[in-house]
Design an enzyme around this catalytic site. Structure first.
Site, PDB file in Angstrom:
ATOM      1  CG  HIS A  18      -1.184   5.331  -0.161  1.00 36.49           C
ATOM      2  ND1 HIS A  18      -1.876   5.988   0.827  1.00 36.49           N
ATOM      3  CD2 HIS A  18      -2.019   4.344  -0.605  1.00 36.49           C
ATOM      4  CE1 HIS A  18      -3.072   5.421   0.981  1.00 36.49           C
ATOM      5  NE2 HIS A  18      -3.171   4.410   0.133  1.00 36.49           N
ATOM      6  CG  ASP A  19       6.359   6.987  -3.397  1.00 34.60           C
ATOM      7  OD1 ASP A  19       6.365   8.209  -3.137  1.00 34.60           O
ATOM      8  OD2 ASP A  19       7.278   6.421  -4.024  1.00 34.60           O
TER       9      ASP A  19
ATOM     10  CB  VAL B 120       1.078  11.617  -3.957  1.00 35.75           C
ATOM     11  CG1 VAL B 120       1.224  13.109  -3.664  1.00 35.75           C
ATOM     12  CG2 VAL B 120      -0.270  11.117  -3.439  1.00 35.75           C
TER      13      VAL B 120
ATOM     14  CG  HIS C 148      -8.529  -3.761  -1.337  1.00 33.38           C
ATOM     15  ND1 HIS C 148      -9.558  -2.926  -1.720  1.00 33.38           N
ATOM     16  CD2 HIS C 148      -7.492  -2.943  -1.059  1.00 33.38           C
ATOM     17  CE1 HIS C 148      -9.148  -1.660  -1.669  1.00 33.38           C
ATOM     18  NE2 HIS C 148      -7.895  -1.647  -1.276  1.00 33.38           N
ATOM     19  CB  THR C 149      -6.547 -10.708  -2.239  1.00 37.81           C
ATOM     20  OG1 THR C 149      -6.589 -12.058  -1.766  1.00 37.81           O
ATOM     21  CG2 THR C 149      -5.135 -10.418  -2.687  1.00 37.81           C
TER      22      THR C 149
ATOM     23  N   PRO D 208      -6.758   7.672  -4.778  1.00 38.97           N
ATOM     24  CG  PRO D 208      -6.633   5.854  -6.228  1.00 38.97           C
ATOM     25  CD  PRO D 208      -5.778   6.782  -5.429  1.00 38.97           C
TER      26      PRO D 208
ATOM     27  CG  ASN E 123      -0.377   8.859   2.747  1.00 39.43           C
ATOM     28  OD1 ASN E 123      -0.816   7.847   2.206  1.00 39.43           O
ATOM     29  ND2 ASN E 123       0.117   9.882   2.072  1.00 39.43           N
TER      30      ASN E 123
ATOM     31  CG  ASP F 269       8.289  11.437  -5.703  1.00 41.93           C
ATOM     32  OD1 ASP F 269       7.521  10.733  -4.990  1.00 41.93           O
ATOM     33  OD2 ASP F 269       8.217  12.677  -5.749  1.00 41.93           O
TER      34      ASP F 269
ATOM     35  CB  SER G 193      -8.107 -16.265   2.035  1.00 39.84           C
ATOM     36  OG  SER G 193      -8.559 -15.342   1.070  1.00 39.84           O
TER      37      SER G 193
ATOM     38  NE  ARG H 222      -3.766   2.006   2.623  1.00 41.38           N
ATOM     39  CZ  ARG H 222      -3.786   2.714   3.759  1.00 41.38           C
ATOM     40  NH1 ARG H 222      -3.039   2.367   4.787  1.00 41.38           N
ATOM     41  NH2 ARG H 222      -4.575   3.769   3.876  1.00 41.38           N
TER      42      ARG H 222
ATOM     43  CG  ASP I 178      -6.873 -15.898  -2.219  1.00 40.19           C
ATOM     44  OD1 ASP I 178      -7.380 -14.756  -2.206  1.00 40.19           O
ATOM     45  OD2 ASP I 178      -7.038 -16.709  -1.292  1.00 40.19           O
TER      46      ASP I 178
ATOM     47  CB  SER J 109       7.085  12.408  -2.364  1.00 40.76           C
ATOM     48  OG  SER J 109       6.028  11.750  -3.030  1.00 40.76           O
TER      49      SER J 109
END
Length: 304
Positions: A46-47, A50, A172-173, A142, A74, A54, A226, A42, A231, A56
């Site tokens: 997230h890097d 934005v 998100h698995t 997002p 964040n 880099d 799970s 994640r 998966d 940041s």
């Protein structure tokens, strides 16, 4: 558009063992704390969303600047100490050569591999950004509360396809979310104390048992049953209307994304893993700084 990325051989002469060094550190760290694999994936995401990939998101705020990591989306990121640990060992081997942005990209990939998830080639040669602004995390990332139109805008603005959107949502698995991410759907969807009708009504009591109305701290599995396994089960849940977030449910509201959800819910994962590898390579190249742009940070949490 940004410059094309260099090959994985970018450090061949300057730091040939960088991938092996990072892999060894991550194998040690993730064997002790496997629950950090999802947050590290994640963090890379997230890097990249934005200012491009880099590094940041790694920069600490100063008294004159509130940095990305202190932006609301964040605040729940975890695992910065893992990036710092990898950077320390890499610096000892090859001082001043390897960027924090490259280390973060490698760490995310290696963390997935350690939990028997997909493994993808990571082109190297990113440089580190010198700017990190908290408010940009609100506009550029997002949100779990986004509808399908907004999600598609976020991804296409970064050069990613609608397919990449639905493939990367499959991340998100694994992992968990705070109850905060689902509370509105359970208790106050339209502001009238109601539940989101797009949630499977048989699933709502389970979620309510885990998350009380004012609970913001409890962690809930994003892929119950799970959440430690990479998966295609995420898609089965979404199809059953058991995706945790508004943004998960939103994937059923578009012809292209819902077709992919159905395909994966009925398959046995091999196409999902291949698709995920391809989308991660694309995501890892959003807005990269190359050549003489940016810098090679000495410490990942501060510009030089």
């Amino acid at each position: 558009m940004s410059m094309p990325m260099a090959s994985s051989g970018f450090y061949e002469n300057t730091c040939p063992k960088v991938e092996a060094i990072v892999q060894k550190i991550i194998a040690e760290k993730i064997s002790l704390a496997p629950s950090l694999a999802a947050p590290l994936l994640r963090m890379h995401f997230h890097d990249c969303f934005v200012r491009g990939c880099d590094g940041s998101v790694l920069i600490d705020s100063t008294k004159n600047n509130q940095a990305e990591k202190d932006g609301f989306p964040n605040l729940s990121l975890r695992g910065f100490q893992i990036i710092d640990a990898a950077k320390t060992v890499v610096e000892a081997a090859c001082p001043g050569v390897v960027s924090c942005a490259d280390i973060l990209a490698l760490v995310a990939r290696d963390a997935m591999y350690q939990i028997k998830g997909p493994y993808w080639p990571v082109p190297l040669g990113r440089r580190d950004g010198r700017v990190s602004i908290a408010s940009e995390s609100l506009t550029d990332l997002p949100s779990p509360f986004d509808n399908i139109t907004r999600l598609k805008e976020h991804f296409t603005s970064k050069g990613l396809s609608v397919k990449d959107l639905v493939v990367l949502s499959g991340g998100h698995t694994i992992g968990t979310s705070h109850c905060l991410g689902v509370a509105v759907r359970l208790y106050n969807f339209t502001g009238k104390g109601d539940t989101d009708p797009s949630l499977d009504s048989d699933y709502v009591p389970y979620l309510k048992s885990k998350c009380k109305p004012t609970d913001t701290t409890t962690l809930i599995e994003m892929d119950p049953g799970s959440f430690r396994t990479f998966d295609e089960n995420y898609y089965t849940n979404v199809l059953k209307r058991r995706g945790l977030f508004v943004s998960d449910a939103a994937l059923l509201n578009d012809y292209e994304t819902s077709a992919y959800v159905k395909l994966q819910a009925q398959s046995h994962g091999s196409t999902f893993l291949k698709d995920f590898q391809e989308s991660m390579v694309k995501m890892g190249q959003i807005g990269v700084l190359t050549g003489s742009a940016g810098e090679i940070r000495q410490y990942c949490n501060a510009i030089n």
